[in-house]
Design an enzyme around this catalytic site. Structure first.
Site, PDB file in Angstrom:
ATOM      1  N   CYS A   2       0.809  -1.220   0.000  1.00  0.00           N
ATOM      2  CA  CYS A   2       0.000   0.000   0.000  1.00  0.00           C
ATOM      3  C   CYS A   2       0.844   1.273   0.000  1.00  0.00           C
ATOM      4  O   CYS A   2       1.931   1.304   0.569  1.00  0.00           O
ATOM      5  CB  CYS A   2      -0.882   0.037   1.231  1.00  0.00           C
ATOM      6  SG  CYS A   2      -1.910  -1.397   1.445  1.00  0.00           S
ATOM      7  N   ARG A  27       5.475  -0.216  -5.892  1.00  0.00           N
ATOM      8  CA  ARG A  27       5.389  -0.985  -4.657  1.00  0.00           C
ATOM      9  C   ARG A  27       4.395  -2.146  -4.770  1.00  0.00           C
ATOM     10  O   ARG A  27       4.409  -3.042  -3.936  1.00  0.00           O
ATOM     11  CB  ARG A  27       4.944  -0.066  -3.513  1.00  0.00           C
ATOM     12  CG  ARG A  27       5.965   1.000  -3.173  1.00  0.00           C
ATOM     13  CD  ARG A  27       5.333   2.108  -2.365  1.00  0.00           C
ATOM     14  NE  ARG A  27       4.878   1.639  -1.070  1.00  0.00           N
ATOM     15  CZ  ARG A  27       5.515   1.878   0.076  1.00  0.00           C
ATOM     16  NH1 ARG A  27       6.626   2.556   0.067  1.00  0.00           N
ATOM     17  NH2 ARG A  27       5.039   1.443   1.222  1.00  0.00           N
ATOM     18  N   TRP A  75      -3.022  -2.673  -1.437  1.00  0.00           N
ATOM     19  CA  TRP A  75      -2.596  -4.058  -1.708  1.00  0.00           C
ATOM     20  C   TRP A  75      -3.370  -4.901  -0.714  1.00  0.00           C
ATOM     21  O   TRP A  75      -3.137  -4.833   0.495  1.00  0.00           O
ATOM     22  CB  TRP A  75      -1.088  -4.171  -1.498  1.00  0.00           C
ATOM     23  CG  TRP A  75      -0.487  -5.482  -1.903  1.00  0.00           C
ATOM     24  CD1 TRP A  75      -0.109  -5.855  -3.159  1.00  0.00           C
ATOM     25  CD2 TRP A  75      -0.148  -6.581  -1.054  1.00  0.00           C
ATOM     26  NE1 TRP A  75       0.430  -7.117  -3.133  1.00  0.00           N
ATOM     27  CE2 TRP A  75       0.418  -7.587  -1.864  1.00  0.00           C
ATOM     28  CE3 TRP A  75      -0.275  -6.820   0.314  1.00  0.00           C
ATOM     29  CZ2 TRP A  75       0.853  -8.810  -1.354  1.00  0.00           C
ATOM     30  CZ3 TRP A  75       0.157  -8.039   0.821  1.00  0.00           C
ATOM     31  CH2 TRP A  75       0.715  -9.016  -0.013  1.00  0.00           C
ATOM     32  N   ASN A 100      -1.938   2.205   5.877  1.00  0.00           N
ATOM     33  CA  ASN A 100      -1.051   1.090   5.516  1.00  0.00           C
ATOM     34  C   ASN A 100      -0.841   0.254   6.770  1.00  0.00           C
ATOM     35  O   ASN A 100      -0.699   0.816   7.858  1.00  0.00           O
ATOM     36  CB  ASN A 100       0.327   1.597   5.072  1.00  0.00           C
ATOM     37  CG  ASN A 100       0.286   2.231   3.707  1.00  0.00           C
ATOM     38  OD1 ASN A 100      -0.754   2.286   3.067  1.00  0.00           O
ATOM     39  ND2 ASN A 100       1.435   2.719   3.259  1.00  0.00           N
ATOM     40  N   GLY A 101      -0.749  -1.067   6.609  1.00  0.00           N
ATOM     41  CA  GLY A 101      -0.508  -1.915   7.775  1.00  0.00           C
ATOM     42  C   GLY A 101      -1.687  -2.831   8.025  1.00  0.00           C
ATOM     43  O   GLY A 101      -2.591  -2.954   7.177  1.00  0.00           O
ATOM     44  N   GLU A 483      18.625 -17.619  -5.851  1.00  0.00           N
ATOM     45  CA  GLU A 483      18.199 -16.313  -6.354  1.00  0.00           C
ATOM     46  C   GLU A 483      17.676 -16.455  -7.790  1.00  0.00           C
ATOM     47  O   GLU A 483      16.669 -15.833  -8.162  1.00  0.00           O
ATOM     48  CB  GLU A 483      19.362 -15.320  -6.257  1.00  0.00           C
ATOM     49  CG  GLU A 483      19.119 -13.946  -6.850  1.00  0.00           C
ATOM     50  CD  GLU A 483      17.953 -13.179  -6.250  1.00  0.00           C
ATOM     51  OE1 GLU A 483      17.393 -13.608  -5.226  1.00  0.00           O
ATOM     52  OE2 GLU A 483      17.571 -12.148  -6.842  1.00  0.00           O
ATOM     53  N   GLU A 490       9.141 -15.466  -9.565  1.00  0.00           N
ATOM     54  CA  GLU A 490       8.530 -14.140  -9.347  1.00  0.00           C
ATOM     55  C   GLU A 490       7.927 -13.554 -10.616  1.00  0.00           C
ATOM     56  O   GLU A 490       6.818 -13.044 -10.594  1.00  0.00           O
ATOM     57  CB  GLU A 490       9.618 -13.156  -8.893  1.00  0.00           C
ATOM     58  CG  GLU A 490       9.622 -12.817  -7.449  1.00  0.00           C
ATOM     59  CD  GLU A 490      10.633 -11.732  -7.126  1.00  0.00           C
ATOM     60  OE1 GLU A 490      11.764 -11.759  -7.651  1.00  0.00           O
ATOM     61  OE2 GLU A 490      10.289 -10.853  -6.334  1.00  0.00           O
ATOM     62  N   HIS A 506      19.280 -37.034  -2.514  1.00  0.00           N
ATOM     63  CA  HIS A 506      18.499 -37.196  -1.277  1.00  0.00           C
ATOM     64  C   HIS A 506      17.029 -36.870  -1.509  1.00  0.00           C
ATOM     65  O   HIS A 506      16.298 -36.643  -0.545  1.00  0.00           O
ATOM     66  CB  HIS A 506      19.097 -36.330  -0.170  1.00  0.00           C
ATOM     67  CG  HIS A 506      20.518 -36.685   0.132  1.00  0.00           C
ATOM     68  ND1 HIS A 506      20.877 -37.870   0.731  1.00  0.00           N
ATOM     69  CD2 HIS A 506      21.684 -36.042  -0.150  1.00  0.00           C
ATOM     70  CE1 HIS A 506      22.204 -37.925   0.833  1.00  0.00           C
ATOM     71  NE2 HIS A 506      22.713 -36.833   0.291  1.00  0.00           N
ATOM     72  N   LYS A 605       6.720  -4.317  -3.791  1.00  0.00           N
ATOM     73  CA  LYS A 605       8.145  -3.988  -3.736  1.00  0.00           C
ATOM     74  C   LYS A 605       8.623  -3.843  -2.299  1.00  0.00           C
ATOM     75  O   LYS A 605       9.686  -4.308  -1.941  1.00  0.00           O
ATOM     76  CB  LYS A 605       8.379  -2.683  -4.505  1.00  0.00           C
ATOM     77  CG  LYS A 605       9.841  -2.245  -4.570  1.00  0.00           C
ATOM     78  CD  LYS A 605      10.633  -3.173  -5.455  1.00  0.00           C
ATOM     79  CE  LYS A 605      12.105  -2.838  -5.486  1.00  0.00           C
ATOM     80  NZ  LYS A 605      12.898  -3.956  -6.031  1.00  0.00           N
TER      81      LYS A 605
END
Ligand code: AGP
Length: 610
Positions: A2, A27, A75, A100-101, A483, A490, A506, A605
């Site tokens: 957000c 973001r 978001w 936000n949060g 990575e 992603e 394994h 982001k």
């Protein structure tokens, strides 16, 4: 995640707020909204599901005029992405809130407020703040005091801005767990969750601390701490060398940022090595004292930054002779851990605002870490402000959600940290000089690697119809394989996993068949013969391999293996060198698959909620 923008001005603020939201798009979000107080002291607002551009279009059709306003990109956490769940949320046509949060006790508050007659329109946790403030205004004289009383009842994280249509001369902002900055203008002031949003209108910022509530008017910013005591939060000019700008000649920010890596690394090294010696001032005052006395390093990070930390563990133990552990922040913060004597906590974060990493740092202070250091790309961010030492990477603003230049500059920072610690732990001067020279050779080497782009683009075709991929590496290339796998999943949405190649037999060997491409990171190093045995294990099971290797590793392409020749480089910098071809591979696969490369679905982001 957000984004918040707010303004108290004399001029109409809609354009400023929309531009701010656009600058926060990177973001990640799913809907956007804006509210302002018009000249008749009425709240006017608009919300749209989807991109900020759709909200901007709506305002073209129905302009929103007002000199005090707030705006938000959401978001979704509580309640699906929809117009009704988008912010601002409104109570009784007078109170507007962006947030936000996550409010963890929202259910209990919702029931209490429903009992008081408030009607909820959305499924969000945020709406409770809106009605709570409205309720508190019945017994408080000012919006400031109503917000102060309201936030005391909130559990969880919030960065919130509250506006009351009956008083357009101010807005009230409150911060606990989600960052907020105040932008200082001339006869106008602004609020945002990230300075990026406000760079077109000011370069002067102050940062709210945890628990702060502030009243922002055109001419003043009055901040009160968690106890309601007036406090100063000094404003500083920021010198942002890289604005988000545009994509220039590139189709996506991610590609632009991939190509910026030689420059970003040059900038990160500049002034940090003099005559092949590390300048420890780059870590902040008192760094030498801390590095001298520490006996152990604990690294904490998330996602890509965690992978950088994994590489650093190899470096710290083999080059600096200091023991090192690495853990994901969301795990570390919720377990009881043992703190070895004289331990340094190192956090790594591009944004400096990752909620779990920040919580881990705060916990570390409580449980007895000797000192903390952050490797970060955003000056003034929460992690930088709350750590004892900070090393700033100079990647410039990274817009693509998939981290590229932030990662490789973190690795450079971590290698410099290895040098700085090693210097106090018996690392010979010639080894220090060798590492310094190796780092200085990096930008030119990366230019050579980037020249492989068209070969890698051709290769990407092979992956377009695949549903899974396996990445293999050994030693300090194992985190690079991780990575590579993270990048591929992603942005191309192909399921990808990485294994330390020695682990194949394994379990994961059971997955090998012609439908499972296996990507091997294989520079010539001490482990190459071991890795070759693992490659044979895959070949014997009919696996299809793509091997990134230098000429000295002696791999040859055949019907089961495609070899991509990476320039020969020093072992010390090989993890950085081998990262770039994997970034390019995931980029080109994503292009073929037609995904939203810069803003992949479901991702943000800056992850400011846990
Ligand atoms: C990287 O491509 C990711 N988008 C993500 O894993 C990221 O590295 C992670 O969220 C940590 O962010 P930070 O570096 O800002 O703390």
């Amino acid at each position: 995640m957000c984004g918040i923008v707010g303004a108290v001005a004399q001029r109409d603020v809609a354009d400023i707020l929309i531009e701010g939201l656009k600058r926060l798009e990177y973001r990640g979000y799913d809907s956007a909204g804006i509210a302002a107080i018009d000249q008749n002291n009425q709240l006017i607002y608009a919300k749209r599901l989807g991109k900020v551009q759709e909200l901007a279009q709506a305002l073209q059709d129905n302009p929103l005029e007002g000199s005090t306003g707030i705006a938000h990109t959401r978001w979704a956490t509580h309640g699906s992405p929809s117009e009704v769940n988008a912010h601002p949320h409104i109570s009784n046509s007078t109170i507007a809130v962006v947030h936000n949060g996550i409010i963890e006790n929202h259910q209990a508050l919702r029931s209490k407020l429903q009992g008081l007659g408030y009607e909820f329109l959305s499924q969000t946790d945020t709406e409770v703040i809106t009605h709570l403030v409205h309720h508190e205004l019945k017994t408080n004289d000012t919006l400031l005091s109503a917000v102060q009383h309201a936030v005391k009842q909130l559990e969880g994280a919030y960065g919130t801005v509250v506006m009351d249509s009956t008083n357009k001369s101010s807005v009230i902002v409150a911060r606990s767990g989600s960052p907020l900055v105040i932008g200082h203008g001339l006869g106008e002031n602004f609020i945002a969750s990230d300075i990026m949003a406000l760079l077109p209108v000011t370069r002067k910022f102050s940062y709210l601390e945890e628990g702060d509530v502030a009243e922002v008017t055109r001419f003043a910013v009055n901040v009160f701490d968690i106890n309601g005591v007036a406090v100063e939060r000094p404003a500083k000019e920021v010198n942002v060398s890289h604005d988000s700008g545009d994509k220039g000649e590139y189709r996506h920010y991610m590609l632009k940022e991939t190509y910026e890596q030689p420059t970003a690394i040059r900038n990160t090294l500049e002034g940090r090595l003099v005559n092949n010696e590390i300048c420890t001032q780059a870590f902040g005052a008192g760094a030498d004292e801390i590095f001298k006395t520490i006996e152990h390093v604990q690294i904490i990070a998330c996602g890509t930054s965690y992978h950088a930390g994994m590489v650093a563990r190899y470096w710290l133990e083999s080059l600096a002779g200091v023991s090192c552990n690495i853990e994901i922040a969301s795990e570390f913060r919720y377990r009881k851990s043992f703190v070895p004597k004289n331990s340094l906590l190192v956090t790594i974060s591009q944004s400096g605002e990752t909620a779990d990493t920040l919580a881990a740092l705060r916990l570390a202070k409580e449980i007895g870490y000797q000192a903390s250091l952050v490797i970060c790309n955003v000056d003034g961010s929460s992690l930088v402000r709350e750590s004892d030492l900070a090393f700033m990477t100079k990647a410039g603003v990274e817009i693509g959600v998939a981290s590229t230049k932030a990662f490789t500059t973190q690795l450079v920072g971590l290698m410099l940290m290895t040098l700085a610690i090693g210097k106090h732990h018996g690392m010979p001067a010639d080894k220090q000089a060798e590492i310094a020279q190796s780092l200085m050779s990096l930008p030119a080497k990366l230019d050579e690697v980037l020249a492989l782009a068209s070969d890698i683009e051709d290769l990407a075709e092979d992956f377009a119809d695949k549903h899974h991929a396996l990445f293999l590496g050994r030693g300090d290339q194992y985190p690079i394989a991780m990575e590579g796998a993270l990048k591929l999943k992603e942005i191309s949405y192909i399921h990808a996993e990485a294994y330390a190649a020695g682990e194949l037999k394994h379990g994961p060997l059971a997955l090998i068949d012609a439908e499972m491409p296996v990507i091997v990171v294989a520079p010539k190093n001490d482990l190459i013969e071991k890795l070759k045995s693992n490659v044979e294990e895959v070949r014997a099971r009919g696996g299809l391999m793509y091997v990134f290797a230098d000429s000295e590793a002696n791999f040859a392409s055949d019907e089961t293996m495609t070899v991509i020749n990476v320039p020969v480089c020093d072992d010390l910098i090989a993890p950085i060198v081998y990262t770039l071809p994997l970034q390019l591979l995931s980029y080109y696969v994503a292009i073929i698959k037609g995904t939203d490369v810069d803003q992949p679905r479901n991702l943000a982001k800056s992850v400011t909620v846990e």
